[in-house]
Design a protein around this motif. Structure first.
Motif, PDB file in Angstrom:
ATOM      1  N   VAL A 232      12.248  53.376  17.724  1.00 30.07           N
ATOM      2  CA  VAL A 232      12.733  53.235  16.019  1.00 30.07           C
ATOM      3  C   VAL A 232      12.918  51.271  16.125  1.00 30.07           C
ATOM      4  O   VAL A 232      14.025  50.849  16.834  1.00 30.07           O
ATOM      5  CB  VAL A 232      14.062  53.578  15.546  1.00 30.07           C
ATOM      6  CG1 VAL A 232      15.407  53.518  15.978  1.00 30.07           C
ATOM      7  CG2 VAL A 232      14.370  52.687  14.055  1.00 30.07           C
ATOM      8  N   LEU A 233      12.190  50.720  15.476  1.00 26.67           N
ATOM      9  CA  LEU A 233      12.643  49.414  15.140  1.00 26.67           C
ATOM     10  C   LEU A 233      13.278  49.083  14.507  1.00 26.67           C
ATOM     11  O   LEU A 233      13.407  49.051  12.863  1.00 26.67           O
ATOM     12  CB  LEU A 233      10.800  48.774  14.734  1.00 26.67           C
ATOM     13  CG  LEU A 233      10.988  47.365  14.997  1.00 26.67           C
ATOM     14  CD1 LEU A 233      11.234  46.205  15.811  1.00 26.67           C
ATOM     15  CD2 LEU A 233       9.414  46.698  13.956  1.00 26.67           C
ATOM     16  N   ILE A 234      14.187  47.847  14.922  1.00 23.53           N
ATOM     17  CA  ILE A 234      15.967  47.601  14.265  1.00 23.53           C
ATOM     18  C   ILE A 234      15.536  46.199  14.201  1.00 23.53           C
ATOM     19  O   ILE A 234      15.893  45.508  14.557  1.00 23.53           O
ATOM     20  CB  ILE A 234      17.123  48.042  14.836  1.00 23.53           C
ATOM     21  CG1 ILE A 234      16.836  49.976  14.556  1.00 23.53           C
ATOM     22  CG2 ILE A 234      17.932  48.094  14.090  1.00 23.53           C
ATOM     23  CD1 ILE A 234      18.091  50.527  15.175  1.00 23.53           C
ATOM     24  N   ASN A 235      16.143  45.777  12.359  1.00 26.62           N
ATOM     25  CA  ASN A 235      15.761  44.578  12.627  1.00 26.62           C
ATOM     26  C   ASN A 235      17.085  44.505  11.889  1.00 26.62           C
ATOM     27  O   ASN A 235      17.774  44.885  11.173  1.00 26.62           O
ATOM     28  CB  ASN A 235      14.854  43.940  11.665  1.00 26.62           C
ATOM     29  CG  ASN A 235      14.842  44.247  10.273  1.00 26.62           C
ATOM     30  OD1 ASN A 235      13.926  45.230  10.168  1.00 26.62           O
ATOM     31  ND2 ASN A 235      15.390  43.325   9.210  1.00 26.62           N
ATOM     32  N   ILE A 236      18.015  42.843  11.384  1.00 26.19           N
ATOM     33  CA  ILE A 236      18.943  42.503  11.249  1.00 26.19           C
ATOM     34  C   ILE A 236      18.416  41.227   9.208  1.00 26.19           C
ATOM     35  O   ILE A 236      16.864  40.958   9.318  1.00 26.19           O
ATOM     36  CB  ILE A 236      19.462  40.819  11.427  1.00 26.19           C
ATOM     37  CG1 ILE A 236      20.018  41.404  12.696  1.00 26.19           C
ATOM     38  CG2 ILE A 236      20.413  40.471  10.339  1.00 26.19           C
ATOM     39  CD1 ILE A 236      21.121  42.734  12.395  1.00 26.19           C
ATOM     40  N   ALA A 237      19.727  41.840   8.283  1.00 24.67           N
ATOM     41  CA  ALA A 237      18.957  41.878   7.671  1.00 24.67           C
ATOM     42  C   ALA A 237      19.379  40.948   6.664  1.00 24.67           C
ATOM     43  O   ALA A 237      20.901  40.788   6.713  1.00 24.67           O
ATOM     44  CB  ALA A 237      18.913  42.992   6.318  1.00 24.67           C
TER      45      ALA A 237
END
Length: 310
Positions: A232-237
């Motif tokens: 799963v690709l997780i990014n900061i918002a």
């Protein structure tokens, strides 16, 4: 810069607890990823490829129906949650300066028992969406706990602001995305499958069936994010960048048109994690780098930009 890959097995969904040493190692790796890149791949999270495929298969059945069968489920047609429902092709402009995005979406933004759900050709839609929503919620809370640890914060700093995920007091959304094949003769100037943007809330979880996503480096150039099966690709918002006074970086990304002659479609699933509507987001280092903002009001402002103010 490449996107780091971190093994999350020690705190995956099947694990009840994590040792201090494992937490320390995970938090160091996430801190590096989120301060330097803004994105990370997590593998061995406990969410299986089979679960992801089930959601994609069901949502694709919905998207391939005629528009008149999808229309009753349009976004803004649900009184208790205006973000819930179907978003038709070119309705959303994630880069407000460019034409509408060449994608469709279905937003699961409310689990309220009175919601109306697609049925008929897509029997089981509600159950599959709801189950996956809860799986993503559980993983998100674990990631937020590790993030707090990496900053030396009490986990409650983040967790207490995400208590109402899955209710109408929180804007977190499971979003199934479908990018149909592109007719080059009809593409408008500057139009993309998904315009350049940064996400709005705390973090985003992304599951993708193929490549196509591009992430902007600090130098300004874009790099292609690979598609890693089972990860799963997780990014900061953006709200998390504000919250951490720019320690964690929210990065611009986009989905380009496929190459000329490529008629393939694309699917992805995004879980957008938002703080509770009434949560007041202030810089956790006690600085005044950003003024306090309520998460719900901030989200509405961002929706106004991407859907047009009306």
């Amino acid at each position: 810069m490449s996107i780091p890959v971190v093994d999350f097995a020690a705190y995956g969904l099947s694990e009840k607890d994590v040792t201090d040493e494992q937490m320390h190692n995970l938090s160091k790796q996430l801190e590096t990823a989120f301060t330097e890149v803004g994105f990370v791949f997590l593998k061995n999270t406990g969410i299986t490829e089979e679960e992801v495929d089930r959601v994609m298969d069901m949502s694709k059945k919905f998207f391939l129906q005629p528009d008149e069968l999808k229309q009753p489920f349009s976004r803004k047609s649900f009184a208790n949650n205006p973000n819930h429902g179907w978003v038709s092709l070119e309705t959303e402009r994630l880069n407000p300066s460019q034409p509408g995005d060449l994608k469709e979406a279905f937003n699961t933004a409310s689990l309220h028992p009175d919601m109306k759900w697609p049925s008929g050709a897509v029997t089981g839609f509600q159950e599959i969406q709801t189950h996956f929503f809860h799986r993503c919620k559980e993983l998100s809370l674990r990631v937020l706990r590790v993030m707090a640890h990496s900053l030396g914060l009490d986990p409650e700093v983040f967790l207490s602001a995400h208590r109402f995920i899955g209710t109408d007091e929180n804007g977190s959304t499971l979003r199934c995305l479908y990018y149909p094949s592109v007719n080059r003769e009809k593409v408008k100037e500057g139009q993309l499958r998904c315009g350049e943007h940064s996400d709005y809330g705390s973090i985003t979880l992304l599951f993708q069936s193929s490549e196509g996503l591009q992430v902007r480096r600090r130098s300004g150039e874009f790099i292609c994010a690979p598609s890693i099966p089972g990860a799963v690709l997780i990014n900061i918002a953006d709200l998390m960048q504000r919250w951490t006074a720019d320690q964690f970086v929210s990065v611009v990304h986009r989905v380009l048109l496929p190459p000329v002659g490529d008629s393939s479609t694309r699917q992805s699933i995004a879980f957008f994690v938002q703080p509770d509507d009434e949560a007041l987001i202030t810089c956790c280092d006690s600085s005044n780098k950003y003024p306090p903002v309520k998460a719900g009001a901030y989200l509405i402002e961002r929706f106004n930009d991407s859907y047009g103010r009306n």
